[in-house]
Each structure stands twice: as C-alpha cells, then as structure tokens.
Design an enzyme around this catalytic site. Sequence first.
Site, PDB file in Angstrom:
ATOM      1  N   GLU A 248       0.893  -1.067   0.014  1.00 40.99           N
ATOM      2  CA  GLU A 248      -0.114  -0.197  -0.071  1.00 40.99           C
ATOM      3  C   GLU A 248       0.960   1.254  -0.004  1.00 40.99           C
ATOM      4  OE1 GLU A 248      -3.398   1.903   3.257  1.00 40.99           O
ATOM      5  OE2 GLU A 248      -2.300  -0.099   3.791  1.00 40.99           O
ATOM      6  N   TRP A 249       0.500   2.296  -0.930  1.00 47.31           N
ATOM      7  CA  TRP A 249       1.120   3.550  -0.638  1.00 47.31           C
ATOM      8  C   TRP A 249       0.761   4.401   0.359  1.00 47.31           C
ATOM      9  CZ3 TRP A 249       5.313   6.213  -2.526  1.00 47.31           C
ATOM     10  CH2 TRP A 249       5.118   7.310  -2.399  1.00 47.31           C
TER      11      TRP A 249
ATOM     12  N   ASP B  79      13.709  -2.600  14.934  1.00 47.79           N
ATOM     13  CA  ASP B  79      14.421  -1.389  14.178  1.00 47.79           C
ATOM     14  C   ASP B  79      13.992  -0.051  14.195  1.00 47.79           C
ATOM     15  OD1 ASP B  79      16.631  -0.434  12.969  1.00 47.79           O
ATOM     16  OD2 ASP B  79      16.143  -1.314  11.048  1.00 47.79           O
TER      17      ASP B  79
END
Length: 304
Positions: free
Chosen positions: A103-104, A211
């Site tokens: 998904e953008w 992270d």
Amino acid sequence: MGFVGLQEYVSIESALDSLFGSGIRITSMDRVSGGDINEAYRLTLTDGKRIFMKANRKENMPFFTAEAAGLAAIAGTGAIGTPGVLCVGTDEEGAGCSFLLMEWIEGNGRVKDYWEVFARQLAAMHRAETGGFAVEGKFGFSNDNYIGANGQANRVCGSWIDFFRECRLEPQFKRASRYFDAGGRKKVTKLLERLDDFLVEPEHPSLLHGDLWSGNVMTGNDGKAWLIDPAVYVGHAEADLAMTELFGGFPQIFYDVYREEAPMQPGYERRRDLYNLYHLLNHLNLFGRAYLPSVVRVVEKYIA
Ligand code: ADP
C-alpha cells in the site's frame, strides 16, 4: 522462506493483473529516496491508483519475504498501522529482480495528539498476544529475518536474556571480531557471560518492531504513526524503546504517555545502552570502523 498465504508472482504484470484486474498497467514509476538497502518506487497505475514497490537483486528475495512477514505480524496485532502488503515476486524478464508491492502511504497530515496516540498504539502492540509469532511465553520468531542487510537469527528461546545473548549480541560480536584485540575480546566474553547481572526478564514477552528509529515511522493514511521496514521478533519491549532513543529520540510526551500505558521495570536507563549495543554492532558490521568507538564505550561502561 516465504510465509503461508503470500502469493509469489513471476512478473510485475502478472501481479498487477491478479491484484487489480487484467489490463491494469504502470503509467509512471517514480523513484522514492530514503532507503538504505533497496530501490524504492511509487508506481502509478492506469486507474490512477498508487502503490509502493521495493526492488532488489533476484537473490535478495528473502529480504522481501521476511519484510512481508514482519509487516503482517505487526498488522496481526491490530494495535498500530502498517502498510498492507500486496505481494512479493520475481520479475523474470531481463536481468530479473525481486520485488515487494505494498500500500502507498500518502501521509496527508497528522492527527492531533500524534505522539500520544503513537505511544498508546505502540504500548498496545507490546501488550498483544505473542503465541502466533513464537511459542506462547517464549522469545524469538517463526522465521529468521534481517536487521538492515545483515541476517538476524530468531531461534525460539525460553529466556529473554539467553535469546539476547545467543541471537543478538553473540552473532554480531562474531562478525565484528576483527575489530577487537585480545584484551577487547576478553571484555566482550565477560560481558556476554555477565548479561544476567545487567538485564532482566520482562513481565511478558512482546512483539517488537526491532528497528524502531524515526526513519521507520511514517505518518500513515489515517494521520497516525505507521511502522515500516521492521525487523520483528518477540522480546522485551524495552529494546524497542531503547532503539527509539539511539539516534535522537522522539518528543518527551511520547515517552511520558508510553510509561503511563505500560509502566517500565525499574532500572531501564541502566539497561538501555546494552540493548542499543546490538544496533551499534550491526552498524559497525554494515558500515565500518566509524562505529567502533561507540561500541567500545558501551562495552567498557559495563565491563571496566
Ligand atoms: P529500505 O528497505 O531500503 O531501508 P525503506 O523501507 O526505508 O527502504 O523505504 C524507503 C523510503 O520509502 C522510506 O524512507 C519512506 O520514505 C518511503 N516508504 C516506505 N514505505 C512506503 C510506503 N508504503 N508508501 C510510501 N512511501 C514509503
């Protein structure tokens, strides 16, 4: 290793056909900057839809199956936003490349109280059940993954401290052994042996992003913080909090609200550098000697 339910395609075209209907093609492909490891693109499709693509050499496909599994795990907690994974694949044409479609993230402005909401959602992710990711009550993850471009082992383990020693610090110290002389190696061995003196077992295991620095948090399509580019595993939530403080930190309100939601065990500040030693060692191994003084400083803080 792939994970169950993720479709692997043999070309971007076949992926688009099956995801969005035949005839849907890419009308423009714009490079997105910011990543360390992969090439990233915004793809615009014939129907105007935008999607995000990461590409790498064919043999680096395991980066993408691991990333997809990590994003799916975070999404699976239902606690915090993360881009929906569409598919992975290998484009067999030409030189070939592996790709990950998702998904953008448009990122049109933030909700009011962005940092407070983020803190509450991260605390909720850290409270989520972990039995689906590692054996209930244990640490690790169902598959190995990556921290940057380095492999990250996730053997399931009953003790957080043993897991952190055997799957986090030890492998990074081994990779970095050429940077240490005999005296340095002795200190490292002592540190690993004495880890129980410095760390504590958590009250419950937590799914970690793994992270969590500011570059891996984006303003999502709901205006709230979304997590990207994870290195997930089940561990002690403190390790995620520590990482947020390594390269600059988030605003104080984030930490205040997080602690209200999830009170931390006493002594976190004394443990923080030891968690971050893992990331400093990883940077030493990925980017070289410039990180050695920071690594040595942390080792000597614990082992004089
Ligand atoms: P790498 O794996 O190379 O470290 P990142 O995951 O950091 O790549 O992604 C590179 C950049 O692409 C990020 O810094 C971010 O700006 C952007 N990005 C990442 N995911 C998306 C997404 N789903 N939608 C839009 N932009 C994204």
